[in-house]
Design a protein around this motif. Sequence first.
Motif, short mmCIF file in Angstrom:
data_model
loop_
_atom_site.label_atom_id
_atom_site.label_comp_id
_atom_site.label_asym_id
_atom_site.label_seq_id
_atom_site.Cartn_x
_atom_site.Cartn_y
_atom_site.Cartn_z
N TYR A 286 -11.12 -16.08 -9.47
CA TYR A 286 -10.18 -16.26 -9.51
C TYR A 286 -9.11 -15.07 -8.61
CZ TYR A 286 -10.39 -19.00 -13.97
OH TYR A 286 -10.73 -19.34 -14.90
N ARG A 287 -7.93 -15.01 -8.32
CA ARG A 287 -7.65 -13.84 -7.77
C ARG A 287 -6.44 -13.11 -8.54
NH1 ARG A 287 -10.10 -16.82 -3.23
NH2 ARG A 287 -10.81 -15.60 -1.49
N ILE A 288 -5.97 -12.05 -8.19
CA ILE A 288 -4.80 -11.51 -9.08
C ILE A 288 -4.36 -10.19 -7.41
CG2 ILE A 288 -6.48 -9.71 -9.87
CD1 ILE A 288 -3.80 -9.83 -11.98
N THR A 289 -2.77 -10.88 -7.15
CA THR A 289 -2.75 -10.20 -6.26
C THR A 289 -0.84 -9.64 -6.38
OG1 THR A 289 -1.36 -12.22 -5.65
CG2 THR A 289 -3.11 -12.00 -4.33
N ILE A 290 -0.32 -8.64 -5.55
CA ILE A 290 0.46 -8.42 -5.33
C ILE A 290 1.20 -8.59 -4.35
CG2 ILE A 290 2.09 -6.20 -5.37
CD1 ILE A 290 0.83 -5.13 -7.38
N GLU A 291 2.50 -9.45 -4.42
CA GLU A 291 3.20 -9.98 -2.71
C GLU A 291 4.53 -9.47 -2.87
OE1 GLU A 291 3.81 -14.52 -1.32
OE2 GLU A 291 4.19 -14.39 -3.36
N ALA A 292 5.07 -8.96 -1.47
CA ALA A 292 5.75 -8.21 -0.97
C ALA A 292 7.04 -8.73 -0.68
CB ALA A 292 5.50 -7.14 -0.20
N THR A 293 8.03 -9.34 -1.73
CA THR A 293 9.13 -9.90 -0.74
C THR A 293 10.03 -10.22 -0.85
OG1 THR A 293 10.19 -9.63 -3.20
CG2 THR A 293 7.78 -12.16 -3.15
N ALA A 294 10.51 -8.34 -0.09
CA ALA A 294 11.69 -7.80 0.48
C ALA A 294 10.88 -7.42 2.12
CB ALA A 294 12.36 -6.69 -0.34
N ALA A 295 11.96 -7.85 2.80
CA ALA A 295 11.77 -7.63 4.32
C ALA A 295 11.69 -6.18 4.62
CB ALA A 295 11.59 -8.85 5.88
N THR A 296 12.75 -6.01 4.27
CA THR A 296 12.98 -3.87 4.87
C THR A 296 13.01 -2.98 4.57
OG1 THR A 296 15.38 -4.29 3.21
CG2 THR A 296 14.61 -5.64 6.22
N LEU A 297 11.96 -3.60 3.19
CA LEU A 297 12.16 -2.45 2.32
C LEU A 297 10.27 -2.41 2.22
CD1 LEU A 297 14.90 -2.38 -0.54
CD2 LEU A 297 14.53 -1.30 1.80
N GLY A 298 9.86 -0.92 1.91
CA GLY A 298 8.00 -0.51 1.17
C GLY A 298 8.32 -1.45 0.96
N ALA A 299 7.46 -1.84 -0.46
CA ALA A 299 6.98 -2.69 -1.55
C ALA A 299 5.92 -1.98 -2.35
CB ALA A 299 7.18 -3.94 -1.34
N MET A 300 5.14 -2.03 -1.98
CA MET A 300 4.03 -0.92 -2.46
C MET A 300 2.89 -0.54 -1.88
SD MET A 300 3.45 -0.47 -6.01
CE MET A 300 4.30 -1.85 -6.19
N SER A 301 2.21 1.00 -2.61
CA SER A 301 0.97 1.67 -1.81
C SER A 301 0.24 1.18 -2.53
CB SER A 301 1.16 2.88 -1.16
OG SER A 301 1.49 3.36 -2.94
N MET A 302 -1.26 2.13 -2.32
CA MET A 302 -2.53 1.26 -3.50
C MET A 302 -3.23 1.92 -2.91
SD MET A 302 -2.65 -3.12 -3.45
CE MET A 302 -1.15 -3.76 -3.51
N GLN A 303 -4.29 1.78 -3.94
CA GLN A 303 -5.35 3.36 -3.60
C GLN A 303 -7.13 2.09 -3.74
OE1 GLN A 303 -4.55 6.09 -2.60
NE2 GLN A 303 -7.03 7.69 -2.98
N ARG A 304 -7.90 2.58 -3.05
CA ARG A 304 -9.11 1.41 -2.83
C ARG A 304 -10.26 2.82 -2.71
NH1 ARG A 304 -11.78 3.60 1.17
NH2 ARG A 304 -11.04 3.47 3.33
N ILE A 305 -11.07 1.78 -3.16
CA ILE A 305 -13.01 2.47 -2.99
C ILE A 305 -13.60 1.99 -2.22
CG2 ILE A 305 -12.06 4.02 -5.90
CD1 ILE A 305 -14.98 1.82 -6.30
N THR A 306 -14.48 2.26 -1.63
CA THR A 306 -15.62 1.45 -1.01
C THR A 306 -16.87 1.68 -1.72
OG1 THR A 306 -14.01 2.37 0.96
CG2 THR A 306 -16.73 2.06 1.59
N TYR A 307 -18.01 0.24 -1.69
CA TYR A 307 -18.94 0.56 -2.21
C TYR A 307 -19.87 0.32 -1.25
CZ TYR A 307 -16.22 -2.49 -4.88
OH TYR A 307 -15.20 -3.39 -6.02
N PRO A 308 -21.01 1.21 -1.09
CA PRO A 308 -21.89 1.18 -0.58
C PRO A 308 -22.68 0.01 0.09
CG PRO A 308 -22.85 2.87 -2.56
CD PRO A 308 -21.31 1.83 -2.58
N SER A 309 -22.92 -1.33 -0.51
CA SER A 309 -22.42 -2.09 -0.48
C SER A 309 -21.83 -3.28 -1.14
CB SER A 309 -24.71 -2.41 0.40
OG SER A 309 -25.05 -2.83 -1.23
N ALA A 310 -22.19 -4.70 -1.03
CA ALA A 310 -21.91 -5.52 -1.85
C ALA A 310 -22.26 -5.25 -2.94
CB ALA A 310 -20.80 -7.03 -0.92
#
Length: 371
Positions: A286-310
Motif C-alpha cells: 500500500y501507499r499513504i501520501t500527502i498530495e499538495a492541491t494548491a499551486a501558489t502556496l507551499g503546502a507541506m515540509s517534512m523530515q526524513r531519515i536515511t537507512y544504511p541500506s535497504a
Amino acid sequence: MARTDFVFPYNFPQSTSSSNAGNRQIRAIGDYVAFIRQAESADTITDVGFYFDARGTNATPGTARVGIQTVTSSGAISGTWLGYTDYTANATNFPNFTAVTLSITANGTASVTRGQFYAIVVYCESGTWDASNNLQISTINTNVGQIANTFPTMRSVVGGVQTDTNNPSTPMQWAKSSTQYYGNAFYGSGSIASFNSAATPDEIGMKFVVPSGWTTNFNVLGIQGVLGPTNSAATFNMKLYDSANNVLQTTSYNSLDIYGGNNVNSLRTVYFNTTTLSNLIPGNTYRITIEATAATLGAMSMQRITYPSAAHVAAFVGSGTYMRTERTNAGAWTDTDTQGLCWKLIISAATATGGAGGIVVHPGMSGGMRG
C-alpha cells in the motif's frame, strides 16, 4: 471481538531536526566506544554497525577490535567478549563518513537473550594510537522530537578518560543476525522542502507492507508524522492507495486544520475522516501520501531519515516494507528504499491472530487490547 490499536513501526525515528553531535576520537590502547542496548529477542548476532566519521590524519594506528561485550549491573562494559573480530584500522574497514557494518564472528558466538543488556564495542586493541593515528566514531544524533532518547545510550573512554553522557539523544547503532536487523538502523536525516501542486514531486509519502502473520486484516486510521504546514491557507489531500493505485481512502484538508500557529516541522497526528475504513491485508503493498492541491502556496515540509541500506529497514519492520515514495501529476511512482519519512501509521487491527489466544506483535509494532 477485541480490537487492537498499533502504531507502526513503533520504534521508527521521528526527529523534527537533527545533526551529528560530534564524535568520540579513540586514540590510545584501551580506548573504546560502546553502545549500550537491550536485545529485542533471543538471537545470535553476527554483525554490528555504526556511523563512522573519520580516521586521523596519519590513520595507521593498528588493530581495532569490534564486537559485543556483556554489561555489568552498573551499566558499564564488562570486558567479557561474546564475539569479536580484529580489524586493521584502515580505509578498507573504516571508510570515512560511512555507515559501517562489520562481522564479529571470528572469535566467539554472540548469543543474547530477550531483554539482555549488551554493548556494541569498538576497542583500541594494539598498535600505535595517538592524536594523529585514531578512529573518530559518530556516537549520537542530536535532535528534538520523539527520537530523543536517553537509552539506548553510549559510553566511551577517550585518551584514558571515561565519558558517559548521552545528552538525551539516540546512538546510531545496529546489530544483525542471520535473519534480522536490530537497533536504531539509520545514519542521517534531513528535511524535505515545502512543495505545492506545481512542484516536482507534488505527492510524497510512504510505501508500506505490514508483515504477514500478526492479523488477518487491519485498518489505517491516519498518520503520526513530522510535518510542517508551511502556509496556513494551503490545501492538501491525505490518500491511501492499494498496489494497483486505486484510492482506498482520502481526506482533504486546509493546512490551517493542523497548523496550530506553528509552521515548522513538528510531530502532528492526522486522521482520515472517512466513515468506512478499508480492510487491508498484511503482506500486501500500500501507499499513504500527502498530495499538495494548491499551486501558489507551499503546502507541506517534512523530515526524513536515511537507512544504511535497504535491508536495514528490517530493524523497524521485520519482513515488512517501509520506504519513501513520490510522484508528479499522478504519474509513475518513484520509490527510495534507503529513505523513510518520519511517519508512523496509526493502525486498528480488525482481526488479531496469534494462536493460543495470543496476539502476534512484531518488534516494529506496539499496541494494547481494547474491549
